[in-house]
Design an enzyme around this catalytic site. Structure first.
Site, short mmCIF file in Angstrom:
data_model
loop_
_atom_site.label_atom_id
_atom_site.label_comp_id
_atom_site.label_asym_id
_atom_site.label_seq_id
_atom_site.Cartn_x
_atom_site.Cartn_y
_atom_site.Cartn_z
N THR A 1 0.90 -1.16 0.00
CA THR A 1 0.00 0.00 0.00
C THR A 1 0.93 1.20 0.00
OG1 THR A 1 -0.09 0.12 2.41
CG2 THR A 1 -1.83 -1.17 1.33
N HIS A 2 0.55 2.25 -0.66
CA HIS A 2 1.43 3.43 -0.82
C HIS A 2 2.77 3.04 -1.46
CE1 HIS A 2 -1.32 5.48 2.08
NE2 HIS A 2 -1.33 4.28 2.64
N LYS B 1 20.70 -2.17 -21.79
CA LYS B 1 19.27 -1.95 -21.61
C LYS B 1 18.39 -3.01 -22.25
CE LYS B 1 17.43 1.22 -19.98
NZ LYS B 1 17.28 2.59 -20.49
N GLU C 1 5.10 -0.27 -21.55
CA GLU C 1 5.10 1.20 -21.51
C GLU C 1 4.11 1.78 -22.53
OE1 GLU C 1 9.27 2.99 -21.18
OE2 GLU C 1 9.68 0.89 -21.62
N SER D 1 18.39 -0.37 -26.25
CA SER D 1 18.69 1.04 -26.40
C SER D 1 19.78 1.19 -27.46
CB SER D 1 19.18 1.60 -25.06
OG SER D 1 19.93 2.78 -25.28
#
Ligand code: ARG
Length: 476
Positions: A167-168, A295, A302, A289
């Site tokens: 949570t949070h 990467k 996304e 990348s």
């Protein structure tokens, strides 16, 4: 010079509505007002609607059998030509409806000119879009179901896999990964329910409303309804030609679905990071990348997250489009299609991407477990244990808070503290406390409907297929 002479001089195709005009349409206005570049994707539905209309006209005696046969054949021929990519779409012919009708007249002459009897483009377009959305709902439902089945499959493999629940975005309590995946299942199952609900409301037939007031021909709308597979006839012609609330329904449901998918996407992105390493997505769903050799980017996740923007935009576009429009049809309505089609594609392709990607992810159980151990995720379990020994909850909360403080200061987890250390916080503590301080003890104890216990997740997984089959049952 008469208009028809001037047209034959310039070879511009005659407008099907050209009778009352003397001047030609401005070239820019012609392309500005045309919709054929984007509404041609409804050609199958347009032809389906026209065939049903022609058959109905024949059955009520408005068209001869011969005209009817020619119309059907001509339309089938046009459909094939379009499907093969050989049809020449004309901006001068404005939209999909007039392109097809004009092509029919080119092919069969007078019989083709009789097709539009008792019909207007206003009920025609409303019918086409409803047929189109209906088909899209069915296709998306199949993809959404495939995604949901993949999630159930994934959950079934991880009913015992322990991870931190958040949570949070702070470590809260241990949960099972299967439980987490089944939370996604619930979200996306509601989206499927919404889709089914939309389909039900979409499947009412505007055809027969004509321009706005109905028609003086002795039409039988029950015939077209049956031929086109509609569940009902739209009850008011003014409403039927003008409202696009079904398109708003669809884009709203698409926006909600994309919102859900974006939440899952965000977890994928987060969990793929070096800091989490909870999951690894297959190479097929990632890209590299151009500058940083190390990467591996979760692009598909996304991108789906990013597509929430257009899904929301399309909903806003349609709500704004319809606001304040007086009855009945207004040219504004032509603007309904691009946002609607875009939401259809966005939902379809995002569901497809996730249906392929999510079940293929590699789950790093060790990293999940390690993260659950860190962060005092069993603190609530210790408090609950003390309450069961007779301590009021608020006091237990205080005791555990002190124990956690000690753990933070000395970098030691609750389950790793000695009994003596724990007894320093409360003399009620004895050795059996360690049963609940373990991750397994914690998750196993939440053993009720909706809880994270492996036993419950197994039951949720077992029920899932039946629940899935009950929704949108026409699609498997
Ligand atoms: N292309 C138009 C649309 O998409 C078809 C209906 C045109 N009707 C009319 N009365 N101009 O809305």
């Amino acid at each position: 010079m008469t208009r028809s002479q001037s047209e034959s001089d310039t070879q511009a195709p005659a407008k099907l509505w050209g009778g009352r005009f003397e001047g030609n349409t401005d070239a820019f206005v012609e392309s500005f007002t045309a919709s054929v570049t984007f509404d041609q994707r409804m050609y199958r539905q347009d032809i389906q609607g026209s065939k049903a209309h022609a058959t109905m006209l024949m059955e009520v005696g408005v068209l001869t059998e011969e005209d009817h046969a020619q119309i059907l054949e001509g339309l089938s021929d046009i459909e094939n030509t379009i499907a093969e990519g050989r049809f020449e779409w004309s901006v001068a012919r404005e939209d999909v409806h007039m392109n097809i009708e004009a092509a029919l007249i080119d092919r069969i002459g007078d019989a083709g000119k009789r097709l539009h009897t008792g019909r207007s483009r206003n009920d025609q377009v409303a019918t086409d879009i409803r047929l189109y959305v209906r088909d899209a709902c069915d296709e998306i439902a199949a993809e959404q179901k495939r995604l949901l089945k993949g999630l159930v499959q994934l959950a079934s493999q991880h009913t015992d896999t322990i991870m931190p629940g958040f949570t949070h975005l702070q470590t809260a309590q241990p949960v099972t990964f299967g439980h987490h995946v089944m939370a996604w299942f619930e979200m996306l199952l509601r989206d499927l329910e919404r889709l089914e609900d939309i389909r039900r409301r979409v499947n009412r037939m505007p055809l027969g409303s004509a321009a706005l007031a109905g028609t003086s021909y002795p039409i039988d709308r029950s015939i077209t309804m049956r031929l086109l597979g509609f569940d009902a006839i739209a009850e008011n012609s003014l409403d039927a030609v003008s409202d696009r609330d079904f398109a708003i329904d669809f884009t709203a449901a698409a926006a909600i679905t994309l919102m859900h998918l974006s939440r899952i996407a965000e977890e994928m992105v987060l969990w793929m990071s070096a800091q989490f390493q909870f999951v690894d997505l297959p190479d097929a769903f990632c890209t590299g990348s151009s500058i940083m050799p190390q990467k591996k980017n979760p692009d598909v996740a996304e991108l789906v997250r990013g597509k929430t923007g257009r899904a929301n935009g399309n909903l806003m576009a349609l709500l704004t489009l319809m606001k304040g429009q007086p009855l009945t049809y207004n040219k504004d309505n032509q603007e309904d299609k691009e946002p609607l089609f875009d939401s259809i594609d966005t939902w379809m392709f995002s569901a497809r991407a996730f249906a392929d990607m999510l079940p293929a992810m590699h789950v790093n159980k060790a990293a999940m477990r390690e993260a659950a151990i860190k962060g005092f995720s069993t603190a609530t379990d210790l408090a609950d244990w003390l309450v069961k020994q007779g301590m009021p909850f608020r006091d237990a909360h205080e005791v555990v808070g002190k124990a956690v403080k000690h753990g933070v200061d000395n970098q030691i987890d609750l389950g790793d503290m000695s009994l003596e250390t724990l007894q320093g916080f409360s003399d009620k503590i004895n050795a059996s406390v360690f049963d609940v301080l373990t991750l397994e003890g914690s998750v196993n104890s939440r053993d009720h409907i909706g809880g994270t216990a492996p036993n419950q997740v197994k039951q949720a997984v077992a029920k899932a297929d039946g629940r899935l089959n009950a929704i949108y049952a026409t699609v498997s």
